[in-house]
Scaffold this active site. Structure first.
Site, mmCIF file in Angstrom:
data_model
loop_
_atom_site.group_PDB
_atom_site.id
_atom_site.type_symbol
_atom_site.label_atom_id
_atom_site.label_comp_id
_atom_site.label_asym_id
_atom_site.label_seq_id
_atom_site.Cartn_x
_atom_site.Cartn_y
_atom_site.Cartn_z
ATOM 1 N N ARG A 225 -62.921 47.636 -41.392
ATOM 2 C CA ARG A 225 -62.655 47.903 -42.807
ATOM 3 C C ARG A 225 -62.584 49.412 -43.010
ATOM 4 N NH1 ARG A 225 -61.309 43.446 -42.811
ATOM 5 N NH2 ARG A 225 -62.055 41.652 -43.993
ATOM 6 N N HIS A 273 -52.516 48.371 -39.921
ATOM 7 C CA HIS A 273 -53.271 47.133 -40.191
ATOM 8 C C HIS A 273 -52.663 45.955 -39.412
ATOM 9 C CE1 HIS A 273 -56.118 45.225 -43.342
ATOM 10 N NE2 HIS A 273 -56.131 44.525 -42.218
#
Length: 310
Positions: A225, A273
């Site tokens: 994260r 990502h």
């Protein structure tokens, strides 16, 4: 009476998930209705993603559970209108993808691949890496993803230490926990992999103080994260040489702004990502299994502890 399942996620996903969920629920022997629209007081289960727009669960008076398509639940765990069980996505396809990505980048650092790919200066200077047994890797976070990555690296004979907020016991992995354990884990780590959830307790877990605990020149890999890292502190540590290189797949704001310093930093690798993604085929299997369990009165899998946020 049929089981009513509401699909509340990005509309473009409906055409992908509808046949997969229909197949899985049919094979489970359930009488069901699956749709993107249903009167709230008739819904038994919500297949959920934050980008579906559903925020208020108060009208869902018959609701038995919310089944998330995302592994991260920080955007829903604190929703005060949600009072039924919340299950996060633990998908073996996602786990395998994450494990492959982590192992690949650990090996990249371990073997010094960047140096051989980017530096072709005609100088013959053999400098072989140590064997994996001589390379210390630290995994921050020993949930489903962290444990899988730790086991895979240990199978390659890396010296793996794992850290978690609470005590864990994983054969072949040195498991540490708590504040004292974090300092010990970081002080030994040549390569650090972040696979923690995004919670108030984990935000900026890599900061000025903890980055200083690392051996000088350590490498960081973050597919977990974005908020786990204090960006200013990491940039300062990269500029000073305290951190040798960072490979970052997740960020506080995505897409990462074109003018963000990470893009231009010579010791940062940005990936968009892509470390892992929920695979619809395997995710649908997880959702259908939880609905089957709910209808049979069995405990749901992968329930979120709302007090911890994951």
């Amino acid at each position: 009476m049929p089981v009513n399942v509401l699909f509340s996620a990005r509309p473009a996903l409906w055409s992908i998930y509808e046949p997969l969920l229909t197949k899985g629920l049919t094979e489970a022997g359930l009488d069901f209705r699956l749709s993107t629209e249903c009167e709230p007081d008739q819904v038994d289960y919500v297949v959920y993603a934050p980008n579906g727009g559903l925020l208020d669960f108060i009208p869902f008076t018959r609701l038995k559970a919310v089944l998330s398509l995302w592994a991260g639940v920080e955007k829903i765990a604190g929703n005060e209108t949600l009072t039924v069980p919340l299950a996060r996505m633990v998908d073996h396809g996602l786990t395998q993808g994450m494990t492959e990505w982590v192992v690949g980048h650990v090996l990249r650092y371990h073997l010094g691949m960047d140096r051989h790919i980017t530096v072709q200066d005609g100088i013959w200077a053999p400098d072989p890496p140590p064997l994996a047994t001589g390379r210390q890797v630290c995994i921050l976070g020993l949930g489903e993803l962290g444990e899988a990555a730790a086991r895979a690296l240990a199978a390659l004979n890396f010296d793996v230490t794992g850290w978690s907020r609470t005590a864990k016991d994983i054969p072949g992995i040195t498991c540490l926990h708590g504040p004292d354990g974090l300092g010990t884990a970081l002080s030994q780590a040549e390569i650090v992999v972040l696979l923690l959830p995004d919670t108030p307790a984990t935000e900026n877990i890599l900061n000025v103080e903890t980055l200083a605990m690392l051996p000088k020149g350590a490498c960081i890999i973050n597919p977990g994260r974005g908020p786990l890292i204090d960006d200013d502190a990491l940039l300062a540590a990269l500029n000073s040489g305290q951190v040798g290189h960072a490979t970052l797949d997740v960020f506080r704001v995505e897409p990462l702004a074109a003018d963000h310093p990470y893009w231009a930093h010579p010791n940062v690798t940005v990936t968009p990502h892509i470390a892992s993604e929920t695979r619809p085929e395997t995710a649908a299997q997880v959702i259908c299994e939880n609905i089957r369990r709910g209808e049979e009165g069995k405990p749901f899998l992968h329930l979120v502890d709302r007090s911890l946020g994951y």
